[in-house]
Scaffold this motif. Structure first.
Motif, mmCIF file in Angstrom:
data_model
loop_
_atom_site.group_PDB
_atom_site.id
_atom_site.type_symbol
_atom_site.label_atom_id
_atom_site.label_comp_id
_atom_site.label_asym_id
_atom_site.label_seq_id
_atom_site.Cartn_x
_atom_site.Cartn_y
_atom_site.Cartn_z
ATOM 1 N N UNK A 51 -18.266 20.141 23.693
ATOM 2 C CA UNK A 51 -17.447 19.812 25.067
ATOM 3 C C UNK A 51 -17.045 18.185 25.088
ATOM 4 N N UNK A 52 -15.859 17.715 24.761
ATOM 5 C CA UNK A 52 -15.351 16.523 25.143
ATOM 6 C C UNK A 52 -14.659 16.447 26.233
ATOM 7 N N UNK A 53 -14.396 17.377 27.088
ATOM 8 C CA UNK A 53 -13.573 17.274 28.417
ATOM 9 C C UNK A 53 -14.497 16.885 29.732
ATOM 10 N N UNK A 57 -18.851 8.666 27.904
ATOM 11 C CA UNK A 57 -19.588 7.779 27.123
ATOM 12 C C UNK A 57 -20.401 8.299 25.983
ATOM 13 N N UNK A 58 -21.653 8.073 25.535
ATOM 14 C CA UNK A 58 -22.309 8.430 24.355
ATOM 15 C C UNK A 58 -22.330 9.881 24.160
ATOM 16 N N UNK A 59 -22.373 10.587 25.300
ATOM 17 C CA UNK A 59 -22.622 12.021 25.186
ATOM 18 C C UNK A 59 -21.117 12.611 24.666
ATOM 19 N N UNK A 60 -20.222 12.033 25.240
ATOM 20 C CA UNK A 60 -18.779 12.226 24.957
ATOM 21 C C UNK A 60 -18.482 12.086 23.293
ATOM 22 N N UNK A 61 -19.133 10.745 22.692
ATOM 23 C CA UNK A 61 -18.870 10.458 21.511
ATOM 24 C C UNK A 61 -19.693 11.312 20.516
ATOM 25 N N UNK A 62 -20.745 11.758 21.100
ATOM 26 C CA UNK A 62 -21.869 12.851 20.181
ATOM 27 C C UNK A 62 -21.009 13.910 20.176
ATOM 28 N N UNK A 431 -12.580 15.812 10.714
ATOM 29 C CA UNK A 431 -13.703 15.365 11.035
ATOM 30 C C UNK A 431 -13.711 13.905 11.771
ATOM 31 N N UNK A 432 -12.828 13.288 11.321
ATOM 32 C CA UNK A 432 -12.605 11.877 11.823
ATOM 33 C C UNK A 432 -11.818 11.563 13.150
ATOM 34 N N UNK A 433 -10.702 12.601 13.254
ATOM 35 C CA UNK A 433 -9.884 12.480 14.445
ATOM 36 C C UNK A 433 -10.318 12.089 15.674
ATOM 37 N N UNK A 434 -11.203 13.256 16.139
ATOM 38 C CA UNK A 434 -11.687 13.048 17.678
ATOM 39 C C UNK A 434 -12.403 11.804 17.698
ATOM 40 N N UNK A 435 -13.288 11.279 16.729
ATOM 41 C CA UNK A 435 -13.978 10.090 16.932
ATOM 42 C C UNK A 435 -12.965 9.007 16.884
ATOM 43 N N UNK A 436 -11.944 9.279 16.096
ATOM 44 C CA UNK A 436 -10.809 7.902 16.178
ATOM 45 C C UNK A 436 -10.103 7.848 17.534
ATOM 46 N N UNK A 437 -9.799 8.884 18.156
ATOM 47 C CA UNK A 437 -9.208 8.932 19.479
ATOM 48 C C UNK A 437 -10.024 8.187 20.311
ATOM 49 N N UNK A 438 -11.374 8.413 20.386
ATOM 50 C CA UNK A 438 -12.171 7.718 21.472
ATOM 51 C C UNK A 438 -12.458 6.066 20.945
#
Length: 524
Positions: A51-53, A57-62, A431-438
């Protein structure tokens, strides 16, 4: 002998609609179907770690990291399937191996659609990936080996239209079901729908002739003749011409190798320049992935919602629109690939994607710093603009190119290498796209702009044109030049001679003369 009561062009059309269409609707659909359900409340209920919605913070990144892994694990399955099907395809044939991998895909989709935990979801995605990767590796080889030289490009590149259609279907299904996103059917149904495509493949594959080239490689000459007569058209089939073609294919097989070869031989840079071909297959599929297309296909809704700040329903609608526009651009590739060749389309496509991504980066930067409506409109425009260029060169022609440049006994291997490369970098993107957006935000698009421009340069200097050459003439293309870096010029000269018969030394000499003249810059 006829298949389904059909021969010639009618048989070819039937194979396209009953095999190629479902195979690459399956490919395209699975590219983006899960991306549209990631933020559904009913989906998050069962899989809260992604869940990223509703996190920050850190929970969203994880959670973004976990989400990327769950989405991307499918592509690792595809990589395994693409590589694993090679020996199967060479041993039991194109048809039987296609049925096997389709059954594996069906099982994987069933497990996904009935998931109640992340573990089950991951297992389903891996199995469906293995099956789909195998399908993607077998079908272009089978299609290219059953198609005449003059129309081989469009008959393989047509898969790009079906890939785009599958992606668009996923987008519209997700948009429609987003209105009932609190109901489990909103995500279970989309994950279950691909079974329709796999069942079509399983039920119809044995109704079509096996690859004549594979049959000849196994010494089954009479079956190969029957298949070639059916593919040529029983009424028009010229027995003498078919005999000559069979002799040409058999001669090419004998010249290739007297012993069974495998992946290890692709690393031997001898007279056939297999390692060079290996690098080309990797390079063209790297260009298909690392220029950003699947960042949009997988996470298009997220881009419109998070990067552009649009409401959820509008984001879902625009995402479906972008993916639908992809179909029209893919039709342009179908109409031009046999007229202008593979190489010009690759270059134009790469440059167009580079410009689009650079402009998208600027638009998103302006939007994130100044929050202007004009920047949002501009960013949306450049997403559509990008999807005008990507399908032109890299939504089908990349698979075609990998099969064209391979020798007969290693065609499944090289096709698998190309497909595996496609899925390997697909995994990287997912793999990297959700992290890159953040983290890096608009700078993420700059990365793709630079890579796309670099791909255009590499293709211009190192990729030979394969238009108008038979699959058997490819060996001459790679073997005749003295050095591997002369192959590109040699391909231009070879095509100016209108192709050649493998025993016509006079034409080979003419080709060398043209090539030497071009190198000297002499207009002959």
């Amino acid at each position: 002998m006829t298949f389904l009561g059909l021969t010639g062009p009618a048989l070819a059309r039937a194979r396209i609609f009953m095999i190629v269409v479902p195979a690459f609707l399956l490919f395209g659909y699975n590219q983006s179907n899960i991306g549209g359900v990631l933020d559904y409340p009913s989906f998050i209920k069962y899989f809260p770690p992604i869940d990223t919605v509703n996190t920050e913070g850190s929970a969203m990144s994880q959670n973004a990291t976990v989400q990327g892994t769950v989405v991307a694990i499918y592509t690792l399955g595809c990589l395994i399937g693409a590589l694993g099907v090679t020996q199967l395809g060479n041993r039991i044939g194109r048809r039987k191996s296609l049925i096997v991998v389709s059954i594996v895909a069906t099982i994987g989709h069933l497990i996904q659609a009935t998931s109640y935990s992340i573990g089950q979801l991951v297992v389903g995605r891996i199995l469906s990936g293995i099956g789909n990767g195998g399908v993607n590796a077998v079908v272009p080889v089978w299609q290219s080996e059953c198609t005449k030289t003059r129309s081989r490009g469009k008959n393989v590149v047509i898969i790009g239209i079906f890939i785009a259609s599958g992606i668009a279907v996923a987008g519209w299904v997700n948009f429609g079901l987003s209105h009932i996103s609190h109901n489990e059917v909103a995500w279970r149904l989309p994950l279950c729908l691909p079974i329709v495509f796999t069942l079509m493949i399983i039920s119809s594959t044995m109704s079509f002739p096996e690859s004549p080239r594979w049959l000849l490689s196994k010494g089954r000459d009479e079956e190969a003749r029957i298949a070639m007569i059916a593919l040529a058209g029983a009424d028009q089939a010229n027995q003498e011409a078919i005999t000559m073609e069979m002799q040409t294919i058999s001669r090419a097989l004998q010249e290739a190798s007297s012993s069974e070869r495998g992946f290890a031989d692709l690393f031997k840079n001898k007279r056939q320049r297999l390692f060079y071909r290996f690098c080309l297959a990797i390079g063209v599929n790297f260009g298909a992935q690392m220029t950003g297309a699947n960042a949009i296909s997988y996470y298009g809704t997220t881009i419109f919602r998070s990067s552009l700040g649009l409401p959820a329903e509008r984001a879902s609608l625009l995402n479906a629109g972008v993916l639908t526009w992809k179909i029209f651009a893919a039709i342009l590739a179908y109409l031009t690939v046999d007229r202008f060749g593979r190489k010009p389309l690759f270059i134009i496509s790469s440059l167009g994607m580079s410009v689009s991504m650079a402009c998208l980066a600027v638009s998103v930067w302006v939007l994130q710093n100044h929050d202007t409506y004009a920047a949002s409109v501009a960013a949306t425009f450049f997403l559509f603009f990008y999807m005008t260029f990507f399908p032109l060169g890299f939504l089908g022609a990349n698979f075609l190119y990998s099969t064209e440049i391979a020798p007969q006994d290693l065609r499944m291997h090289l096709s698998a290498i190309g497909t595996a490369t496609h899925w390997l970098f697909n995994f990287v993107i997912a793999e990297i796209t959700p992290i890159a957006f953040v983290t890096i935000k608009y700078r993420y698009y700059i990365v793709y702009a630079v890579i796309a421009a670099s791909v255009a340069i590499l293709i211009f200097f190192f990729f030979p044109e394969t238009k108008s050459l038979s699959l058997e003439e490819m060996n001459n293309l790679f073997q005749e030049p003295e050095h591997w870096w002369q192959v590109t010029n040699y391909s231009n000269a070879l095509r100016k001679c209108g192709g050649l018969d493998l025993e016509t030394s006079e034409k080979l000499e003419a080709v060398r003369h043209i090539e030497e003249a071009e190198i000297r810059g002499v207009d002959e």
